[in-house]
Write a protein that holds these residues in place. Structure first.
Motif, mmCIF file in Angstrom:
data_model
loop_
_atom_site.group_PDB
_atom_site.id
_atom_site.type_symbol
_atom_site.label_atom_id
_atom_site.label_comp_id
_atom_site.label_asym_id
_atom_site.label_seq_id
_atom_site.Cartn_x
_atom_site.Cartn_y
_atom_site.Cartn_z
ATOM 1 N N ILE A 106 -18.816 8.053 9.512
ATOM 2 C CA ILE A 106 -20.091 7.333 9.480
ATOM 3 C C ILE A 106 -19.931 6.125 8.567
ATOM 4 C CG2 ILE A 106 -22.539 7.436 8.876
ATOM 5 C CD1 ILE A 106 -22.427 10.454 9.379
ATOM 6 N N MET B 253 -27.963 5.358 12.249
ATOM 7 C CA MET B 253 -26.608 5.782 11.902
ATOM 8 C C MET B 253 -25.619 5.035 12.776
ATOM 9 S SD MET B 253 -24.865 9.586 12.018
ATOM 10 C CE MET B 253 -25.023 9.743 13.801
ATOM 11 N N MET C 268 -25.522 4.838 7.214
ATOM 12 C CA MET C 268 -26.696 5.576 7.652
ATOM 13 C C MET C 268 -27.813 5.343 6.655
ATOM 14 S SD MET C 268 -27.137 9.569 8.810
ATOM 15 C CE MET C 268 -26.684 10.298 7.215
ATOM 16 N N THR D 13 -24.228 4.310 17.916
ATOM 17 C CA THR D 13 -25.366 4.164 17.008
ATOM 18 C C THR D 13 -26.503 5.050 17.487
ATOM 19 O OG1 THR D 13 -24.856 1.926 16.251
ATOM 20 C CG2 THR D 13 -27.159 2.564 16.230
ATOM 21 N N ALA E 76 -21.643 4.970 13.594
ATOM 22 C CA ALA E 76 -20.521 5.889 13.392
ATOM 23 C C ALA E 76 -19.415 5.605 14.393
ATOM 24 C CB ALA E 76 -21.004 7.333 13.518
ATOM 25 N N GLN F 166 -22.350 6.881 3.635
ATOM 26 C CA GLN F 166 -21.060 6.736 4.303
ATOM 27 C C GLN F 166 -20.293 8.043 4.222
ATOM 28 O OE1 GLN F 166 -17.708 4.029 2.799
ATOM 29 N NE2 GLN F 166 -18.654 2.715 4.348
#
Length: 252
Positions: free
Chosen positions: A155, A129, A158, A104, A131, A173
């Motif tokens: 991702i 974010m 976000m 993150t 991911a 995404q």
């Protein structure tokens, strides 16, 4: 006691490592403020890089993709470093146990700040974010003097605001180009990036940082685009492909 004998240079030259180096890493990073100064400054506040502290990434798949308990650390990460016979440096980034590596990134306000007046503008705020990384490889090639970077990532979510334009992005995404929400498969989840980084002359013949994006393929979905705090709808891009893209970076 055993006798200790000093090795001369010839004897030391016959000693070679065979297995490389492995680094197992757990970490998180907090930075109160990052400042880049030219004439004015760009300030990035309240930076956090660590684990996502969650186990519900891409919940439509129905299982924990990290295979780990939630944590605010970047963990389950193994870095293998090898030097090949031709001198190439090869760095492989892999999970220690089966599963993706979660991370993150969060920041506060990104401010443009004048050096001569009290003026400032917040260009980005409330950035977060979440991911996943499937794998990554860095190879420095001695024949071409290029650094090649490859990674597979996704991702899950976000969000950020652009205050000076009254724009907000929610539920962004990014997945692989073949990932189908109606029939999700974990092997299709990750988008792949392949790029070369090296030194090259610009139009004036000055050495510059060159970045060649060989390929990038992904699907992108944005759950909400906000204008003035109100959603104006969602956005989707199917099978986005960026190829044969080059750029040179240098000072002026």
């Amino acid at each position: 006691m055993a006798e200790i004998q000093m090795l001369d240079e010839a004897a030391m030259g016959n000693i070679t490592g065979q297995a490389g180096v492995t680094i197992e890493l757990e970490t998180k990073v907090n930075i109160d403020r990052f400042i880049y100064t030219d004439e004015g400054s760009l300030e990035v506040n309240d930076i956090f890089v660590g684990g996502g502290n969650r186990n519900d990434y891409f919940s439509e798949l129905g299982f924990n993709l990290t295979g780990q308990a939630p944590s605010d650390l970047i963990d389950n990460l193994r870095i293998n470093v090898d030097i090949a016979a031709d001198g190439d440096a090869i760095i492989n980034i892999l999970p220690m146990a089966f599963g993706a590596v979660d991370f993150t990134v969060k920041t506060g306000a990104w401010n443009l700040v004048s050096s001569t007046t009290a003026d400032s503008t917040t260009i980005l705020d409330n950035f977060q974010m979440d991911a996943l990384i499937g794998s990554g490889t860095i190879r420095i090639d001695t024949a071409t003097d290029k650094l090649n970077f490859k990674t597979d990532f996704a991702i899950d979510d976000m969000d950020f605001d652009v205050p000076f334009l009254a724009i907000g992005i929610r539920d962004f995404q990014l997945t692989g180009a073949d990932y189908d929400l109606s029939a999700p498969q974990p092997l299709d989840l990750f988008a792949s990036v392949d790029m070369d980084i090296y030194k090259a002359p610009n139009n004036a013949g000055v050495d510059s940082l060159a970045v060649d994006l060989q390929s990038f393929n992904a699907d992108i979905r944005i759950g909400g685009v906000l204008i003035g705090g109100t959603s104006i709808g969602s956005v989707a891009m199917d099978n986005l492909a960026i190829t044969n893209t080059s750029m040179l970076i240098y000072g002026h």
